[in-house]
Design a protein around this motif. Sequence first.
Motif, short mmCIF file in Angstrom:
data_model
loop_
_atom_site.label_atom_id
_atom_site.label_comp_id
_atom_site.label_asym_id
_atom_site.label_seq_id
_atom_site.Cartn_x
_atom_site.Cartn_y
_atom_site.Cartn_z
N ALA A 47 0.83 -1.21 0.00
CA ALA A 47 0.00 0.00 0.00
C ALA A 47 0.86 1.26 0.00
O ALA A 47 0.52 2.26 -0.66
N PHE A 48 1.98 1.22 0.72
CA PHE A 48 2.88 2.38 0.76
C PHE A 48 3.47 2.64 -0.62
O PHE A 48 3.50 3.78 -1.09
N ILE A 49 3.95 1.59 -1.27
CA ILE A 49 4.54 1.74 -2.60
C ILE A 49 3.51 2.25 -3.59
O ILE A 49 3.79 3.15 -4.40
N VAL A 112 9.22 10.79 10.66
CA VAL A 112 7.87 10.35 11.01
C VAL A 112 7.97 8.90 11.48
O VAL A 112 8.55 8.06 10.79
N VAL A 113 7.43 8.62 12.64
CA VAL A 113 7.38 7.24 13.12
C VAL A 113 6.02 6.67 12.74
O VAL A 113 4.99 7.31 12.94
N THR A 114 6.02 5.46 12.19
CA THR A 114 4.78 4.86 11.74
C THR A 114 4.46 3.58 12.50
O THR A 114 5.36 2.85 12.89
N ASN A 115 3.17 3.37 12.73
CA ASN A 115 2.59 2.15 13.30
C ASN A 115 2.92 1.92 14.76
O ASN A 115 2.02 1.76 15.59
N ASP A 275 -4.75 1.94 5.35
CA ASP A 275 -4.90 3.26 5.99
C ASP A 275 -3.61 3.66 6.69
O ASP A 275 -3.19 4.82 6.64
N ASP A 276 -2.99 2.70 7.35
CA ASP A 276 -1.76 2.93 8.11
C ASP A 276 -0.65 3.46 7.18
O ASP A 276 0.00 4.47 7.47
N ALA A 277 -0.45 2.78 6.06
CA ALA A 277 0.60 3.15 5.11
C ALA A 277 0.32 4.50 4.47
O ALA A 277 1.20 5.37 4.37
N GLN A 278 -0.91 4.70 4.03
CA GLN A 278 -1.27 5.95 3.36
C GLN A 278 -1.15 7.13 4.33
O GLN A 278 -0.70 8.22 3.94
N ALA A 279 -1.54 6.91 5.58
CA ALA A 279 -1.45 7.98 6.58
C ALA A 279 -0.01 8.36 6.85
O ALA A 279 0.31 9.55 7.00
N ALA A 280 0.89 7.39 6.91
CA ALA A 280 2.31 7.68 7.16
C ALA A 280 2.90 8.51 6.03
O ALA A 280 3.59 9.51 6.27
N LEU A 281 2.64 8.11 4.79
CA LEU A 281 3.18 8.85 3.64
C LEU A 281 2.60 10.26 3.60
O LEU A 281 3.34 11.24 3.41
N GLN A 282 1.28 10.37 3.83
CA GLN A 282 0.66 11.70 3.78
C GLN A 282 1.18 12.60 4.89
O GLN A 282 1.34 13.81 4.69
N THR A 283 1.46 12.03 6.05
CA THR A 283 2.01 12.82 7.15
C THR A 283 3.36 13.40 6.75
O THR A 283 3.63 14.59 6.98
N ALA A 284 4.23 12.58 6.14
CA ALA A 284 5.54 13.07 5.68
C ALA A 284 5.38 14.15 4.61
O ALA A 284 6.07 15.18 4.64
N VAL A 285 4.48 13.93 3.66
CA VAL A 285 4.24 14.92 2.60
C VAL A 285 3.74 16.23 3.19
O VAL A 285 4.20 17.32 2.81
#
Length: 317
Positions: A47-49, A112-115, A275-285
């Motif tokens: 999902a992150f990729i 950003v720390v994820t999960n 949701d977890d992966a998408q939220a991490a990437l969006q947080t960094a962006v």
Amino acid sequence: MSTKKLLTSALAATILMGPAFATAQMRIGITQNNVGVDSYQTTYERAFIAAADANPDVRAVVLDAGGDVARQIAQVDDLIQQNVDAIIIWPTNGEAVIPAVRRAHRAGIPVVVTNSNIAENGFDFIRSFSGPDNVTQGRRSAEIMCDKFKDMGIENEAKVVHITGQPGYTTAIERAGGFEERLPEVCPNVEIVETQPGDWNREKSQQVMEAFLVKYDDIDGVYAGDDNMGVGALNAARAAGREGIIFVGATNFAVGYDAMAAGEYWGSIYQSPVDDAQAALQTAVDILNGEDVPFLNYFDTPKITQDNMSEFTKPVF
């Protein structure tokens, strides 16, 4: 060279370099905990990729620590050397990774720390945590278990065994803490007779449960830090012919959902790796775009039991 030729050359260079600049506008590196250990982490990576590929302003560097703290620290240092714009880390160990995170912070790279969060003494070196509130998840699992015991009329005598995740891993610590804090608040007479780690692994958790079943004649409930471990414990109980045990987990895996549908597994906490992966990437962006981001950027993870599971789609992992 004529002015016209100089302008033409400059324009050609801009055209050639433009897409490279656009692709590298935000170079975001991620080092994950252990992609192969379970289907949640595998789905998260996919999902992150996919999310990074869908964003033309992002170029992602995707790494996996394979559960090895030393390897993850080396990966963070490598990302610092690459001078990425932001680093996302899914910590292998919430305490041990702090020196590497500090180095990224000193290099001016937002982290950003994820999960699963790092230990609190590292909070000064990160910009945001993106993921579930794992303490709340543990507390909700305790409520699910207590409510079921009350329905059964055994809330004053029930005995529970507890299978935790990987030792030193913040998610495991937080979920265990939330559960063990909340259970005596809602069911003060329920006894947790023993706690052992299952390391997020189904086979190891089955072995842990097998030992519990030999040691204890009376087990009314099992709390596992995720459904992967919970189903491992369920498999042990099935093999031993021990019926009537209430199984409660967290992070509702497809195997947990199926076991709930079969009436063998009582409840869990619903959490999406997508949701977890998408939220991490969006947080960094968002951080790189200068937007205000909460320090603890939680997404909701509701209770799921046999009673309300029809309201939720089957997990994809």
